[in-house]
Scaffold this motif. Sequence first.
Motif, mmCIF file in Angstrom:
data_model
loop_
_atom_site.group_PDB
_atom_site.id
_atom_site.type_symbol
_atom_site.label_atom_id
_atom_site.label_comp_id
_atom_site.label_asym_id
_atom_site.label_seq_id
_atom_site.Cartn_x
_atom_site.Cartn_y
_atom_site.Cartn_z
ATOM 1 N N MET A 1 0.842 -1.180 0.000
ATOM 2 C CA MET A 1 0.000 0.000 0.000
ATOM 3 C C MET A 1 0.878 1.230 0.000
ATOM 4 O O MET A 1 1.914 1.251 0.644
ATOM 5 N N ILE A 33 -3.684 0.902 -3.532
ATOM 6 C CA ILE A 33 -3.610 -0.510 -3.168
ATOM 7 C C ILE A 33 -3.079 -1.318 -4.349
ATOM 8 O O ILE A 33 -3.524 -1.133 -5.484
ATOM 9 N N ASP A 37 -0.770 -6.350 -1.597
ATOM 10 C CA ASP A 37 -1.107 -5.877 -0.254
ATOM 11 C C ASP A 37 -1.910 -6.909 0.526
ATOM 12 O O ASP A 37 -2.693 -7.680 -0.041
ATOM 13 N N ASP A 41 -0.345 -5.309 5.899
ATOM 14 C CA ASP A 41 -0.106 -3.944 5.430
ATOM 15 C C ASP A 41 -1.148 -2.985 6.013
ATOM 16 O O ASP A 41 -0.828 -1.871 6.428
ATOM 17 N N THR A 146 4.152 0.702 2.288
ATOM 18 C CA THR A 146 4.296 -0.423 3.222
ATOM 19 C C THR A 146 5.358 -1.422 2.769
ATOM 20 O O THR A 146 5.800 -2.232 3.579
ATOM 21 N N LYS A 147 5.765 -1.342 1.537
ATOM 22 C CA LYS A 147 6.832 -2.242 1.066
ATOM 23 C C LYS A 147 8.198 -1.762 1.572
ATOM 24 O O LYS A 147 9.179 -2.480 1.436
#
Length: 151
Positions: A1, A33, A37, A41, A146-147
């Motif tokens: 995300m 998104i 995801d 996340d 979030t990665k």
Amino acid sequence: MKAVIQRVSKASVTIDNKIVASISYGLLVLLGISDEDTQEDIEWLSKKIANLRIFGDENGVMNKSILDRDGNAIVVSQFTLHANTKKGNRPSYIKAAKPEIAIPLYEAFVEKFQQDLGKVVQTGEFGADMKVELLNDGPVTIIIDTKNKEY
């Protein structure tokens, strides 16, 4: 995300000339998104945003969160955050999740964010042509992927 978080003095979302969301002081969160995801996340990003210390304290130092300031929030889905612009001039959105994957994750994020804030979070409408208006306070704009999270 991916999320673009903006501290705002006010923000609103309009669809078909009708205001569907409106807040005063708080956060406008644009949320992209991808197919990769997960619920993990959602949990991490919601908590991170709720606790981001980007609001001024009594000395004007960004040391308070939206929770500390009892601010409001709007979350708007925005698949264009996953644009790939490496090749050519037309962005590719191949990394953005299709609606059948994105909608449940978007709704789960909004629900989790509401739990973390302890109040209703306003939203745009997934897939709609929205007009987003905001008065960025600061300006303060934070981008989170979030990665790239670390624990």
